[in-house]
Design an enzyme around this catalytic site. Structure first.
Site, PDB file in Angstrom:
ATOM      1  N   CYS A 137      38.603  45.971  31.794  1.00 24.38           N
ATOM      2  CA  CYS A 137      38.757  44.749  32.249  1.00 24.38           C
ATOM      3  C   CYS A 137      37.511  43.789  31.528  1.00 24.38           C
ATOM      4  O   CYS A 137      36.410  44.277  31.792  1.00 24.38           O
ATOM      5  CB  CYS A 137      38.676  44.752  33.584  1.00 24.38           C
ATOM      6  SG  CYS A 137      38.877  43.146  34.352  1.00 24.38           S
ATOM      7  N   ARG A 188      33.608  42.375  42.804  1.00 23.25           N
ATOM      8  CA  ARG A 188      34.844  42.750  43.629  1.00 23.25           C
ATOM      9  C   ARG A 188      34.500  43.610  44.611  1.00 23.25           C
ATOM     10  O   ARG A 188      35.395  44.075  45.466  1.00 23.25           O
ATOM     11  CB  ARG A 188      35.905  42.912  42.895  1.00 23.25           C
ATOM     12  CG  ARG A 188      36.378  41.758  42.205  1.00 23.25           C
ATOM     13  CD  ARG A 188      37.420  41.753  40.927  1.00 23.25           C
ATOM     14  NE  ARG A 188      37.561  40.481  40.408  1.00 23.25           N
ATOM     15  CZ  ARG A 188      36.908  39.887  39.540  1.00 23.25           C
ATOM     16  NH1 ARG A 188      35.712  40.374  38.971  1.00 23.25           N
ATOM     17  NH2 ARG A 188      37.028  38.860  39.132  1.00 23.25           N
ATOM     18  N   GLU A 238      43.414  39.345  38.174  1.00 20.39           N
ATOM     19  CA  GLU A 238      43.326  40.306  36.874  1.00 20.39           C
ATOM     20  C   GLU A 238      44.336  41.199  37.168  1.00 20.39           C
ATOM     21  O   GLU A 238      44.087  42.136  38.058  1.00 20.39           O
ATOM     22  CB  GLU A 238      41.812  40.445  36.515  1.00 20.39           C
ATOM     23  CG  GLU A 238      42.054  41.495  34.860  1.00 20.39           C
ATOM     24  CD  GLU A 238      42.721  42.560  34.657  1.00 20.39           C
ATOM     25  OE1 GLU A 238      42.780  43.369  35.579  1.00 20.39           O
ATOM     26  OE2 GLU A 238      43.369  42.785  33.699  1.00 20.39           O
ATOM     27  N   CYS A 272      41.353  42.754  40.846  1.00 18.77           N
ATOM     28  CA  CYS A 272      41.418  42.998  39.481  1.00 18.77           C
ATOM     29  C   CYS A 272      41.790  44.451  39.071  1.00 18.77           C
ATOM     30  O   CYS A 272      41.398  45.447  39.590  1.00 18.77           O
ATOM     31  CB  CYS A 272      39.975  42.907  38.985  1.00 18.77           C
ATOM     32  SG  CYS A 272      39.686  43.084  37.331  1.00 18.77           S
ATOM     33  N   SER A 276      38.867  47.220  43.642  1.00 17.98           N
ATOM     34  CA  SER A 276      40.295  46.818  43.898  1.00 17.98           C
ATOM     35  C   SER A 276      41.033  48.016  44.331  1.00 17.98           C
ATOM     36  O   SER A 276      42.021  47.785  45.189  1.00 17.98           O
ATOM     37  CB  SER A 276      40.884  46.150  42.817  1.00 17.98           C
ATOM     38  OG  SER A 276      40.315  44.854  42.368  1.00 17.98           O
ATOM     39  N   CYS A 320      43.905  46.535  33.154  1.00 18.55           N
ATOM     40  CA  CYS A 320      44.971  46.584  32.281  1.00 18.55           C
ATOM     41  C   CYS A 320      45.796  48.002  32.275  1.00 18.55           C
ATOM     42  O   CYS A 320      45.138  49.045  31.998  1.00 18.55           O
ATOM     43  CB  CYS A 320      44.546  46.149  30.937  1.00 18.55           C
ATOM     44  SG  CYS A 320      43.743  44.516  30.877  1.00 18.55           S
ATOM     45  N   CYS A 340      35.991  41.692  34.848  1.00 18.43           N
ATOM     46  CA  CYS A 340      34.985  42.378  35.526  1.00 18.43           C
ATOM     47  C   CYS A 340      34.181  42.927  34.397  1.00 18.43           C
ATOM     48  O   CYS A 340      33.996  44.119  34.152  1.00 18.43           O
ATOM     49  CB  CYS A 340      35.314  43.722  36.387  1.00 18.43           C
ATOM     50  SG  CYS A 340      36.570  43.312  37.589  1.00 18.43           S
ATOM     51  N   HIS A 387      31.503  48.043  34.477  1.00 25.88           N
ATOM     52  CA  HIS A 387      31.917  49.403  34.048  1.00 25.88           C
ATOM     53  C   HIS A 387      30.717  49.999  33.376  1.00 25.88           C
ATOM     54  O   HIS A 387      30.518  51.211  33.370  1.00 25.88           O
ATOM     55  CB  HIS A 387      33.428  49.307  33.736  1.00 25.88           C
ATOM     56  CG  HIS A 387      34.450  49.081  34.542  1.00 25.88           C
ATOM     57  ND1 HIS A 387      34.627  49.996  35.744  1.00 25.88           N
ATOM     58  CD2 HIS A 387      35.362  47.968  34.871  1.00 25.88           C
ATOM     59  CE1 HIS A 387      35.686  49.481  36.282  1.00 25.88           C
ATOM     60  NE2 HIS A 387      35.935  48.291  35.905  1.00 25.88           N
TER      61      HIS A 387
END
Lengths: 566, 177
Positions: free
Chosen positions: A77, A478, A30, A545, A501, A548, A80, A84
């Site tokens: 994301c 992750r 991602e 990941c 990440s 974005c 995932c 969050h």
């Protein structure tokens, strides 16, 4: 490869290549990641992990109502998803000091557990498998031998030659058409065979079929999340003070969730784990490639949201691979460095004092080269993810984890040292998935029992304080995730996300220590610099990941559009 | 041998926030408002879901996509596209996260079956202005566009009747019809 020596462990082929090897963009992750490596005589001698995305979520959140934080951060994301929302909710719970009812904790855990099942299944088959499995080579397989191989791996498999022939035909037609779709630019394609792949054709065909089967299975795992979480991606059932999914307490909802997770668990046991072991068995040399040194886990699946030690997977830190001495986790020891990142200054700040002040230089900059900051724990770079979770749990004698690890090591005929590698990281993901899946019925039974006993509490009322600070810790699929909030006059004064990440794929820090993926890639052999699947094997094993960023291309001119944030 | 009718999916796609980029969605919702269709026909607003439309696509035999298409003609030109030209479906290429309609169909084939597919597309006059209304050209040509879609439905083995009393216009639709 010497086909006449059946038990020899293959050695990843090497080349004499010296020069740069750049993989950009890394696909089947991602987000946007660039790996910039320097190879000397066939091995990586220098490498930079470069996140090509700027998030700016911290900037967006400033001044907003803390209850809204989870809705924004969850949109970091959709892969995932949920994690969050959970971390943000926990951060505000922590800041306002509300006690969470036990059914709400179970609900939050069950949704997280099904997220593990979904993410790890998708990761193994759809994001990682094709680094090891040569789909083109599957066309050379004997379907009957493939069925025999497959069924030998699990007593619950009843696959047939006809099924494998059908997959072979489908894939063959796709490759022959030239319109490769999901296999475009795959490193196993090309005129010359890529010698870095060395599964027998039957194993390739078996795994290819299961890749397709797993596509249907992951839908079920995602659906399970939506039963308790309202929808997927982006659940909407967590609130500060608990959860809101009263409908999920009904027997029919619980039965739905159970049916789906039971089916997915069966697939994990009968397909995922045996396939993982089968493929790993052919790539045992990768037990000596791609390892790191330090590991951090925040633990997950609490019974008490205010006590990390109550978590099913315990929190902890491991330094220098020393699983005999797991360290307690101290949240004051985290600092995020920006010295080699695209931010102003050289400071290393604790997340409560974190600053997000972006300053891009350029793509060729070897000094500042990533949008990720570099998190450090007591000054050390730490890998996080299933390997960290499993190592800490193993080190602390967590029985289900110890049993699963010993089972896997036994099957592969390797010792615990093998865990500190790309192969180990990949096996740990399967272990974490299996152990979690086996625990779901236990948590579900506890919920049902509470409800039967008359306890249907899911929410505790609370009041927004004028000033507070709080942190929410989650161990996402992750790895270690934390959200840190400072509330002033009832609004968000500061918000920092430190995502897994970033721990695993971040750049160098002010002390020049390599980030974990950079350390893991050093010394990796590269056979074909034009098809460096060896880099992907290790990078993918971290399940990146990157979340974005804001990069927009004009469809007609291909030019990057610039945005002014008003 | 069972001779069950083809399952026909009419998928109007596009982004209604950018004037004519929403032409496909506007056309399918207007068809829903004005027509009753036979049981084997589904009219669906696919919006900007792109590859996430795989589920309904996997469950049909004939896919009719209505969308804006950048061809060589003047605004309001209507195209019938098949084969490789299916890649011209604008709505399936609306972001860096999407592939295109052909790749979506290839993926459907990998995991299940792939329907026959056709695009009934229209050249947009304007797909940059942020507005909910269609351009005057598109509004004028919408009936013709819908007519071609109905022809395609009939060709594939579906049928339709005009409703005696059309469905209500929503506030949005009042601006567009």
């Amino acid at each position: 490869m010497s086909g006449s020596k059946p038990q020899a462990i293959p050695v990843t082929p090497k080349s004499n290549y010296s020069g740069p090897v750049i993989v950009d963009p890394v696909t089947r992750i991602e987000g946007h990641l660039r790996i910039d490596a320097t190879v000397e005589n066939g091995k990586i001698v220098d490498v930079r992990s470069s996140s090509q995305l700027f998030r700016g979520l911290e900037i967006i959140l400033k001044g907003r109502d803390p209850r809204d934080a989870q809705h924004f951060t969850q949109r970091s994301c959709g892969v995932c998803t949920y994690v969050h929302a959970l971390a943000s909710t926990r951060a505000v719970d922590n800041a306002v000091k509300v006690k969470i009812p036990k059914n709400a904790i179970i609900m939050r855990n069950l949704v997280m557990a099904s997220q593990y099942l979904h993410d790890h299944l998708v990761h193994f088959y759809h994001l990682h498998a094709l680094d090891w499995v040569n789909v083109a080579n599957a066309l050379k397989a004997d379907p009957a031998k493939t069925a025999a191989l497959s069924n030998s791996l699990s007593p619950n498999r009843k696959e047939t030659a006809a099924q494998f022939k059908a997959v072979q035909d489908k894939v063959g037609a796709l490759i022959a058409s030239g319109k490769l779709g999901i296999f475009t630019n795959a490193y196993f394609l090309g005129e010359k065979k890529n010698e870095a792949y060395y599964l027998p054709a039957e194993a390739d065909l078996m795994a290819t079929k299961h890749y397709l089967d797993a596509l249907h299975m992951q839908v079920k795992a995602a659906r399970a999340m939506a039963i308790f979480g309202a929808k997927n991606p982006h659940t909407q059932f967590t609130v500060v003070g608990g959860v809101t999914n009263y409908d999920a307490l009904k027997p029919e909802r619980i039965a739905e969730y159970k049916a789906l997770t039971d089916e997915v668990t069966a697939f994990i046991k009968d397909f995922y784990i045996p396939d993982l072991l089968a493929v790993a068995g052919f790539y045992k040399d990768w037990a000596a490639i791609g390892g790191t040194t330090n590991f951090i886990s925040f633990g997950e699946f609490p019974t008490d949201e205010y006590n990390l030690e109550s978590r099913f997977f315990a929190p902890g830190v491991i330094f220098k691979k020393d699983i005999a001495k797991p360290q307690a986790f101290d949240q004051n020891q985290i600092k995020e460095h920006v010295k080699h990142s695209w931010y102003v200054g050289d400071a290393a700040l604790h997340p409560y004092s974190g600053v997000t002040d972006p300053k891009y230089t350029n793509l060729q900059d070897k000094d500042r080269y990533s949008w990720m900051k570099a998190p450090r724990y007591m000054g050390e770079a730490c890998e996080t993810g299933p390997l960290a979770t499993v190592l800490v749990a193993y080190a602390k004698g967590h029985k289900p984890t110890v049993d699963a690890v010993n089972f896997v090591l036994g099957k592969l005929g390797v010792g615990p040292a093998a865990l500190f590698s790309t192969l180990g990281r990949t096996a740990a993901r399967g272990i974490e998935c299996l152990v979690t899946a086996n625990q779901i019925p236990v948590w579900l039974d506890a919920l049902v029992s509470n409800v039967k006993g008359g306890d249907t509490e899911l929410y505790t009322p609370w009041k927004m304080p004028s000033e507070a600070e709080g942190v929410g810790f989650a161990q996402a699929p992750r790895g270690a995730l934390s959200h840190w909030i400072k509330i002033k006059k009832g609004k968000i004064e500061n918000f920092q996300l430190v995502v897994p990440s970033t721990w695993s794929l971040g750049p160098r820090c002010a002390a020049g220590k390599l980030g974990p993926v950079e350390e893991a890639l050093m010394g990796t052999p590269i056979f074909d610099p034009k098809r460096p699947v060896e880099i992907l094997r290790t990078v993918h094993s971290f399940d990146p990941c990157i979340a974005c960023g804001v990069h927009v291309l004009d469809a007609k001119t291909g030019e990057t559009a610039s945005f002014k944030v008003l | 041998m069972t001779d069950s009718p083809k399952r026909i999916l009419v998928l109007g796609v596009g982004n209604i926030l950018f004037t004519d980029e929403g032409i496909g969605v506007r056309a399918v919702t207007e068809l829903e408002r004005l027509y009753d269709v036979s049981e084997n026909v589904t009219l669906m607003d696919g919006g900007t879901l792109g590859t996430r439309l795989m589920d309904p696509i996997l469950n049909c035999d004939m896919l009719i996509v209505i969308d804006a298409v950048l061809g060589d003609g003047p605004a309001g030109s209507i195209y019938r596209l098949t084969g490789e030209d299916l890649r011209k479906s604008l709505a399936f290429k609306d972001s860096m996260h999407q592939t295109d309609l052909v790749d979506t169909l290839i993926m459907c084939e990998l995991v299940g079956t792939r329907p026959d597919a056709v695009i009934i597309g229209m050249e947009p006059e304007d797909y940059h202005t942020m507005a909910l209304e269609l351009s005057p050209v598109s509004q004028e040509r919408q009936e013709a566009l819908m007519g071609f879609v109905l022809e395609e439905i009939a060709k594939a083995g579906g049928s339709f009747t005009k409703k005696a009393v059309p469905g209500p216009l929503t506030q949005e639709r009042e601006q567009c019809a």
